[in-house]
Every structure is written in C-alpha cells, then in structure tokens.
Design a protein around this motif. Structure first.
Motif, mmCIF file in Angstrom:
data_model
loop_
_atom_site.group_PDB
_atom_site.id
_atom_site.type_symbol
_atom_site.label_atom_id
_atom_site.label_comp_id
_atom_site.label_asym_id
_atom_site.label_seq_id
_atom_site.Cartn_x
_atom_site.Cartn_y
_atom_site.Cartn_z
ATOM 1 N N LEU A 65 -86.256 19.048 2.309
ATOM 2 C CA LEU A 65 -85.371 18.048 2.900
ATOM 3 C C LEU A 65 -84.507 17.275 1.901
ATOM 4 C CD1 LEU A 65 -87.540 16.594 5.808
ATOM 5 C CD2 LEU A 65 -85.783 18.367 5.887
ATOM 6 N N PRO A 66 -84.967 17.001 0.665
ATOM 7 C CA PRO A 66 -84.084 16.267 -0.259
ATOM 8 C C PRO A 66 -82.724 16.906 -0.449
ATOM 9 C CG PRO A 66 -86.308 16.319 -1.134
ATOM 10 C CD PRO A 66 -86.315 17.194 0.084
ATOM 11 N N MET A 67 -82.669 18.245 -0.483
ATOM 12 C CA MET A 67 -81.385 18.910 -0.667
ATOM 13 C C MET A 67 -80.548 18.852 0.608
ATOM 14 S SD MET A 67 -81.271 19.427 -3.731
ATOM 15 C CE MET A 67 -79.575 19.975 -3.570
ATOM 16 N N ARG A 68 -81.179 18.783 1.758
ATOM 17 C CA ARG A 68 -80.414 18.572 2.985
ATOM 18 C C ARG A 68 -79.804 17.168 2.985
ATOM 19 N NH1 ARG A 68 -80.807 22.051 7.421
ATOM 20 N NH2 ARG A 68 -82.199 23.814 7.061
ATOM 21 N N VAL A 69 -80.579 16.204 2.512
ATOM 22 C CA VAL A 69 -80.058 14.840 2.407
ATOM 23 C C VAL A 69 -78.838 14.817 1.485
ATOM 24 C CG1 VAL A 69 -80.547 12.500 1.602
ATOM 25 C CG2 VAL A 69 -82.298 13.778 2.876
ATOM 26 N N TYR A 70 -78.946 15.463 0.339
ATOM 27 C CA TYR A 70 -77.830 15.498 -0.616
ATOM 28 C C TYR A 70 -76.622 16.201 -0.008
ATOM 29 C CZ TYR A 70 -75.161 16.396 -4.850
ATOM 30 O OH TYR A 70 -74.151 16.442 -5.784
ATOM 31 N N PHE A 71 -76.872 17.320 0.658
ATOM 32 C CA PHE A 71 -75.778 18.106 1.231
ATOM 33 C C PHE A 71 -74.982 17.303 2.257
ATOM 34 C CE2 PHE A 71 -74.334 20.889 4.704
ATOM 35 C CZ PHE A 71 -73.454 21.708 4.020
ATOM 36 N N TYR A 72 -75.691 16.640 3.183
ATOM 37 C CA TYR A 72 -74.991 15.897 4.230
ATOM 38 C C TYR A 72 -74.443 14.565 3.733
ATOM 39 C CZ TYR A 72 -76.309 19.293 7.748
ATOM 40 O OH TYR A 72 -76.422 20.455 8.477
ATOM 41 N N ALA A 73 -75.003 14.039 2.647
ATOM 42 C CA ALA A 73 -74.475 12.792 2.088
ATOM 43 C C ALA A 73 -73.200 13.025 1.285
ATOM 44 C CB ALA A 73 -75.532 12.121 1.212
ATOM 45 N N THR A 74 -73.091 14.203 0.633
ATOM 46 C CA THR A 74 -71.946 14.463 -0.243
ATOM 47 C C THR A 74 -70.999 15.535 0.292
ATOM 48 O OG1 THR A 74 -73.111 16.167 -1.527
ATOM 49 C CG2 THR A 74 -73.364 13.853 -2.234
ATOM 50 N N GLY A 75 -71.480 16.389 1.183
ATOM 51 C CA GLY A 75 -70.652 17.483 1.678
ATOM 52 C C GLY A 75 -70.521 18.626 0.704
ATOM 53 N N THR A 76 -71.348 18.650 -0.328
ATOM 54 C CA THR A 76 -71.294 19.718 -1.330
ATOM 55 C C THR A 76 -72.686 20.277 -1.575
ATOM 56 O OG1 THR A 76 -71.579 18.161 -3.176
ATOM 57 C CG2 THR A 76 -69.315 18.655 -2.485
ATOM 58 N N TRP A 77 -72.713 21.497 -2.103
ATOM 59 C CA TRP A 77 -73.983 22.154 -2.449
ATOM 60 C C TRP A 77 -73.966 22.475 -3.938
ATOM 61 C CZ3 TRP A 77 -78.642 22.529 -0.749
ATOM 62 C CH2 TRP A 77 -79.514 23.492 -1.271
ATOM 63 N N PRO A 78 -74.780 21.792 -4.748
ATOM 64 C CA PRO A 78 -74.697 21.935 -6.205
ATOM 65 C C PRO A 78 -75.506 23.087 -6.782
ATOM 66 C CG PRO A 78 -76.281 20.235 -5.661
ATOM 67 C CD PRO A 78 -75.730 20.740 -4.346
ATOM 68 N N LEU A 79 -76.404 23.670 -5.979
ATOM 69 C CA LEU A 79 -77.307 24.692 -6.510
ATOM 70 C C LEU A 79 -76.777 26.087 -6.206
ATOM 71 C CD1 LEU A 79 -80.743 23.078 -5.539
ATOM 72 C CD2 LEU A 79 -79.430 22.813 -7.661
ATOM 73 N N SER A 80 -77.566 27.087 -6.558
ATOM 74 C CA SER A 80 -77.157 28.483 -6.393
ATOM 75 C C SER A 80 -77.279 28.934 -4.940
ATOM 76 C CB SER A 80 -78.020 29.381 -7.277
ATOM 77 O OG SER A 80 -79.376 29.363 -6.827
ATOM 78 N N ASP A 81 -76.687 30.107 -4.663
ATOM 79 C CA ASP A 81 -76.828 30.694 -3.334
ATOM 80 C C ASP A 81 -78.291 31.015 -3.033
ATOM 81 O OD1 ASP A 81 -74.135 30.504 -3.236
ATOM 82 O OD2 ASP A 81 -73.717 32.656 -3.266
ATOM 83 N N GLY A 82 -79.034 31.424 -4.063
ATOM 84 C CA GLY A 82 -80.444 31.736 -3.870
ATOM 85 C C GLY A 82 -81.242 30.518 -3.437
ATOM 86 N N ALA A 83 -80.926 29.358 -4.020
ATOM 87 C CA ALA A 83 -81.610 28.121 -3.639
ATOM 88 C C ALA A 83 -81.278 27.743 -2.207
ATOM 89 C CB ALA A 83 -81.221 26.993 -4.590
ATOM 90 N N CYS A 84 -80.028 27.947 -1.828
ATOM 91 C CA CYS A 84 -79.605 27.674 -0.447
ATOM 92 C C CYS A 84 -80.388 28.557 0.525
ATOM 93 C CB CYS A 84 -78.110 27.915 -0.311
ATOM 94 S SG CYS A 84 -77.506 27.771 1.385
ATOM 95 N N THR A 85 -80.502 29.832 0.187
ATOM 96 C CA THR A 85 -81.239 30.767 1.045
ATOM 97 C C THR A 85 -82.702 30.357 1.155
ATOM 98 O OG1 THR A 85 -79.765 32.580 0.410
ATOM 99 C CG2 THR A 85 -81.887 33.181 1.361
ATOM 100 N N LEU A 86 -83.328 30.006 0.025
ATOM 101 C CA LEU A 86 -84.736 29.624 0.016
ATOM 102 C C LEU A 86 -84.990 28.405 0.892
ATOM 103 C CD1 LEU A 86 -87.630 29.812 -1.063
ATOM 104 C CD2 LEU A 86 -86.900 28.427 -3.025
ATOM 105 N N ILE A 87 -84.169 27.376 0.755
ATOM 106 C CA ILE A 87 -84.371 26.142 1.507
ATOM 107 C C ILE A 87 -84.140 26.374 2.995
ATOM 108 C CG2 ILE A 87 -83.436 23.820 1.883
ATOM 109 C CD1 ILE A 87 -83.025 23.642 -1.133
ATOM 110 N N THR A 88 -83.145 27.198 3.312
ATOM 111 C CA THR A 88 -82.884 27.514 4.717
ATOM 112 C C THR A 88 -84.056 28.278 5.320
ATOM 113 O OG1 THR A 88 -80.498 27.599 4.308
ATOM 114 C CG2 THR A 88 -81.305 28.664 6.301
ATOM 115 N N MET A 89 -84.614 29.216 4.575
ATOM 116 C CA MET A 89 -85.750 29.992 5.076
ATOM 117 C C MET A 89 -86.991 29.120 5.259
ATOM 118 S SD MET A 89 -84.635 32.972 5.692
ATOM 119 C CE MET A 89 -82.990 32.287 5.973
ATOM 120 N N LEU A 90 -87.177 28.132 4.383
ATOM 121 C CA LEU A 90 -88.324 27.232 4.519
ATOM 122 C C LEU A 90 -88.271 26.501 5.853
ATOM 123 C CD1 LEU A 90 -88.722 25.657 0.957
ATOM 124 C CD2 LEU A 90 -90.258 27.270 2.087
ATOM 125 N N PHE A 91 -87.074 26.076 6.236
ATOM 126 C CA PHE A 91 -86.927 25.399 7.527
ATOM 127 C C PHE A 91 -87.246 26.346 8.682
ATOM 128 C CE2 PHE A 91 -84.052 24.878 11.166
ATOM 129 C CZ PHE A 91 -84.588 23.721 11.701
#
Length: 288
Positions: A65-91
């Motif tokens: 969830l911390p990265m979801r908070v960052y994403f919706y607070a800033t509108g940007t994704w600072p990490l790699s595509d792999g990190a995005c995939t991992l966090i999405t799969m966790l949800f």
C-alpha cells in the motif's frame, strides 16, 4: 500517455488518504493478530492454519500500500515495471487467497457444528496445510498468464499508469477479460459456499441448540459466518463484478473498497478465536 492521470488532484489525493488509512490500521491489526495466532495456537488446529495464512495474505497486501499512496498522491511511478507488476499481483492475490481462506474457515466451522464426530478425521492440521498449499498454488498459477498480460501492458503504456491497468487497457484482443472471468468465478463460487455453510449452521443451531444456556455460543458461532458474508458482499463481490462490466475509472473506488478486507479480517480472528478457545476447553473436559 499521461492524460488519464490528469483527472484532477482531488480524487487522487482522496485515494492516497484512503490507502494510507487502510495501511495505518491494517498493519498493526494483522501483525498483532499473526503474533497471537502463532504464539497461542501455532499450526496445531485447522482454524489456526487458515487464519495464519489469511493474516499473511493481508500483510502482503498491506506492505504494497505505501507505493499506492505515493502513486495517487503524486501521479507518478518512480520504480521499475517489475515492481509495479509485483505490487499489483500482491493486491490481486490477496483478493483471491483471502476469499479462499475465509471459505475454508466457514467450511471448518460447518463441519465442527453440523458433523462434529464424522468430520474429526478431516479436520486436522495436516489436511488444513494441504488445503492452504493447494490454494496458494492455484493463486500462483493464475498469476502466470496475468503477469504476462500486465507486463505487455506496461511495455505499451507509460509506467505512470501502473495502477490504472483496467481503465486504460481493456481491449478484446487481450486476455484481460479472461482473467476477469476467472476472478469472478472464484469469488462467486466461494460466496455460494459461504451462503450454504451459513444456512446449514444456522439451521443446526436453531434446531439442536435451543436451550438458553447456549445462546452466547450460538451468537459467537454465527458472528463468524456473518463476518464472512459481509466481507464477500462489501469487499470482494463489487470489484469482481466490476471487472466484468467496468472499463472506466469507476472501478478504482471498488478496488479501494476491496482493500478494506485486510482491516476486517482481524475482527474475524477475534470472534473466531474466542469461540475456538471455549470449544477446545469444553472438548477437553470429561463428559459424564
């Protein structure tokens, strides 16, 4: 590429605040619940096995969830595509695994209340471990094609759309709808099992445990089933149905709602463990 992210700061900040609140509540509640489960029950009973795995599933969601908070607070994704995939799969894994483990808890309570003697050889910690192992395997197998689909999406679109997958890339020539059907099938099947379990247990308690001395026990048992149904109806069902019919930002509030389950599950532990401890004490007493 970033047009979808410019819908206005208010809804994004609202989502960031919502996920932050879920994280602030879910992390301590599930961490404490897991500690209590492991300290007092280990993995010696089926109920403890199911609840430990449910708590682990919720903690895996919370740490994403911390990265979801960052994403919706800033509108940007600072990490790699792999990190995005991992966090999405966790949800997504949390929604599927939680629905399965909650159903296991309902089935376990059904067997204990309706078939207490005939189910003793089934309700063992060993069988429970096999069941949760199979559940995790199913979740991971579903992940394989889903990861491929999501990775292709990230390659085609700017990674700032990390958590906007279903909003921006819901086209028929992709296999996303197939995953949505699988997701909905799992949730609807688990919900049906929970409804059947609730009905059978309610009927059994009403017809066989009618004396007033056991009213509290009946209430405790039924609270478990009520909590299970509430989580399905409020958290799991709306998002699963939404995956089939929504391809717009209207899905985002349903995703937010689905994360609430990690804060509701500890209530299930508390209601359940109280009943389990009493039943175990009663079972250990010699019968006259």
């Amino acid at each position: 590429m970033n047009n979808t992210m410019e819908a206005g700061p208010e809804p994004k900040l609202g989502y960031a605040l919502f996920y932050g609140s879920i994280m602030a509540l879910g992390l301590p509640l599930n961490a404490v619940s897991l500690w209590i489960l492991l300290r007092h029950h280990s993995l010696k009973t089926p109920s403890a096995v199911f609840m430990v795995n449910l708590a682990i599933s919720d903690l895996l969601l919370v740490i994403s969830l911390p990265m979801r908070v960052y994403f919706y607070a800033t509108g940007t994704w600072p990490l790699s595509d792999g990190a995005c995939t991992l966090i999405t799969m966790l949800f997504r894994d949390n929604i599927r695994s939680s629905s399965i483990f909650i159903t296991f808890i309902s089935v376990d309570r059904l067997l204990a209340v309706v078939y207490p003697l005939r189910s003793r050889h089934l309700r063992t910690a060993c069988n429970a471990l096999k069941a949760v192992g199979l559940a995790w395997l199913i979740v991971l197998v579903i992940n394989i094609p889903e990861r491929v689909i999501f990775s292709r999406f990230l390659e085609s679109y700017n990674k700032s759309t990390c958590f906007e997958y279903h909003h921006n890339h819901h086209h028929p020539h992709h296999n996303g709808p197939v995953i949505a059907y699988v997701q909905s099938a799992i949730i609807l099947t688990m919900l049906a099992v929970n409804i059947v379990c609730t009905t059978l247990v309610s009927w059994t308690l009403h017809t066989h445990l009618s004396d007033s001395a056991r009213v509290n026990n009946k209430i405790n048992v039924m609270l478990i089933f009520v909590m299970n149904l509430v989580m399905f109806i409020i958290c799991f069902l709306p998002m699963s149905v939404g995956l089939l019919i929504l391809g717009t930002p209207a899905l985002t509030p349903l995703v937010c709602l689905a994360t609430v389950n990690c804060c509701l599950d500890p209530l299930l532990y508390y209601f359940s463990l109280d009943a389990f401890w009493k039943k175990k004490e009663d079972a250990d007493l010699p019968r006259e």
